[in-house]
Design a protein around this motif. Structure first.
Motif, PDB file in Angstrom:
ATOM      1  N   GLY A 174       0.823  -1.203   0.000  1.00  0.00           N
ATOM      2  CA  GLY A 174       0.000   0.000   0.000  1.00  0.00           C
ATOM      3  C   GLY A 174       0.857   1.252   0.000  1.00  0.00           C
ATOM      4  N   ILE A 175       0.295   2.325   0.544  1.00  0.00           N
ATOM      5  CA  ILE A 175       1.033   3.586   0.635  1.00  0.00           C
ATOM      6  C   ILE A 175       2.069   3.445   1.734  1.00  0.00           C
ATOM      7  N   SER A 176       3.320   3.664   1.378  1.00  0.00           N
ATOM      8  CA  SER A 176       4.391   3.514   2.363  1.00  0.00           C
ATOM      9  C   SER A 176       4.783   4.877   2.945  1.00  0.00           C
ATOM     10  N   ARG A 177       5.852   4.872   3.721  1.00  0.00           N
ATOM     11  CA  ARG A 177       6.271   6.098   4.423  1.00  0.00           C
ATOM     12  C   ARG A 177       6.570   7.252   3.485  1.00  0.00           C
ATOM     13  N   ASP A 178       6.817   6.957   2.230  1.00  0.00           N
ATOM     14  CA  ASP A 178       7.117   8.025   1.264  1.00  0.00           C
ATOM     15  C   ASP A 178       5.865   8.493   0.510  1.00  0.00           C
ATOM     16  N   LEU A 179       4.685   8.044   0.978  1.00  0.00           N
ATOM     17  CA  LEU A 179       3.390   8.421   0.407  1.00  0.00           C
ATOM     18  C   LEU A 179       3.221   7.949  -1.044  1.00  0.00           C
ATOM     19  N   GLN A 180       3.856   6.844  -1.378  1.00  0.00           N
ATOM     20  CA  GLN A 180       3.746   6.234  -2.699  1.00  0.00           C
ATOM     21  C   GLN A 180       3.174   4.829  -2.553  1.00  0.00           C
ATOM     22  N   TYR A 181       2.415   4.397  -3.547  1.00  0.00           N
ATOM     23  CA  TYR A 181       1.954   3.008  -3.585  1.00  0.00           C
ATOM     24  C   TYR A 181       3.104   2.141  -4.099  1.00  0.00           C
ATOM     25  N   SER A 182       3.683   1.370  -3.220  1.00  0.00           N
ATOM     26  CA  SER A 182       4.792   0.509  -3.614  1.00  0.00           C
ATOM     27  C   SER A 182       4.372  -0.503  -4.665  1.00  0.00           C
ATOM     28  N   SER A 183       3.137  -0.997  -4.568  1.00  0.00           N
ATOM     29  CA  SER A 183       2.657  -1.993  -5.532  1.00  0.00           C
ATOM     30  C   SER A 183       2.625  -1.428  -6.951  1.00  0.00           C
ATOM     31  N   HIS A 184       2.289  -0.158  -7.095  1.00  0.00           N
ATOM     32  CA  HIS A 184       2.236   0.439  -8.432  1.00  0.00           C
ATOM     33  C   HIS A 184       3.633   0.473  -9.051  1.00  0.00           C
ATOM     34  N   HIS A 185       4.627   0.783  -8.231  1.00  0.00           N
ATOM     35  CA  HIS A 185       6.000   0.836  -8.742  1.00  0.00           C
ATOM     36  C   HIS A 185       6.512  -0.572  -9.054  1.00  0.00           C
ATOM     37  N   LEU A 186       6.126  -1.555  -8.229  1.00  0.00           N
ATOM     38  CA  LEU A 186       6.499  -2.944  -8.539  1.00  0.00           C
ATOM     39  C   LEU A 186       5.898  -3.368  -9.878  1.00  0.00           C
ATOM     40  N   GLN A 187       4.656  -2.965 -10.118  1.00  0.00           N
ATOM     41  CA  GLN A 187       4.019  -3.296 -11.387  1.00  0.00           C
ATOM     42  C   GLN A 187       4.803  -2.707 -12.558  1.00  0.00           C
TER      43      GLN A 187
END
Length: 197
Positions: free
Chosen positions: A85-98
């Motif tokens: 989900g949204i991590s400490r950097d306010l980014q969706y980690s799953s989207h970047h993995l995709q």
């Protein structure tokens, strides 16, 4: 007095030195696996970490995404579940993995997003809906992380054949390998106290 000092040293060795050394051994052991050592499975669940470090894409996230794409490209899995989900950097980690997996040739239709997880435990729990119909699953993460992830998955998915696949070496950019290992010791203890294994 000497007996008390020896007892204190013994306790120090048992509780402070042995757990990190054991995790480092597990990291070394699982990181030596190659794709050829992995049996074909239905899906790989990729466990996210923070998306960005120092304003750049986190190399640990990239390593995990690329390792999962390598499994897919080698025909070891049919689909990837990218969990984060949204991590400490306010980014969706799953989207970047995709995006990382797509850049390595995985078709978007073969990637499923789990977008709520904020911890390893949640990665496993929230990915359950994506692996319900999959008897064989591979967990993809950093080597030091996979022992705990597997324990959590075995409790949540008792009917599954679970394998682990380590991304190339990576540790927390801010603290180095020792810091990463000590954090993992704490996470193992915390999840144990919470009865998650």
């Amino acid at each position: 007095m000497l007996k008390k000092i020896l007892l204190a040293l013994f306790i120090l060795v048992i509780f402070v030195l042995i757990p990190p050394l054991w995790i480092m051994w597990q990291d070394f052991r699982v990181s030596r696996q190659t794709i050829d050592d992995i049996r074909p499975a239905d899906k790989a669940v990729v466990l996210a970490t923070k998306a960005f470090e120092f304003g750049k894409l986190n190399p640990c996230l990239v390593a995990r995404g690329e390792a999962a794409a390598d499994l897919y490209n080698a025909g070891k899995v049919k689909k990837l579940i990218v969990s984060g989900g949204i991590s400490r950097d306010l980014q969706y980690s799953s989207h970047h993995l995709q995006l990382i997996a797509e850049r390595k040739g995985v078709p978007p239709a073969h990637i499923e997003l789990e977008e709520k997880a904020g911890s390893t435990y949640e990665n496993i729990v929230f990915s359950n809906q994506f692996v319900e119909d999959s008897p064989r699953v591979i967990l993809v993460s950093a080597g030091f992380h996979l022992m705990r992830a597997r324990w959590l998955a075995e409790k949540q998915w008792p009917d599954k054949d679970i394998q682990v696949y380590a991304a190339p070496y990576c540790s927390e950019p801010r603290g180095g390998y020792f810091y990463t290992i000590m954090r993992e010791v704490g996470a193992i203890v915390k999840n144990g106290f919470l009865g998650r294994y």
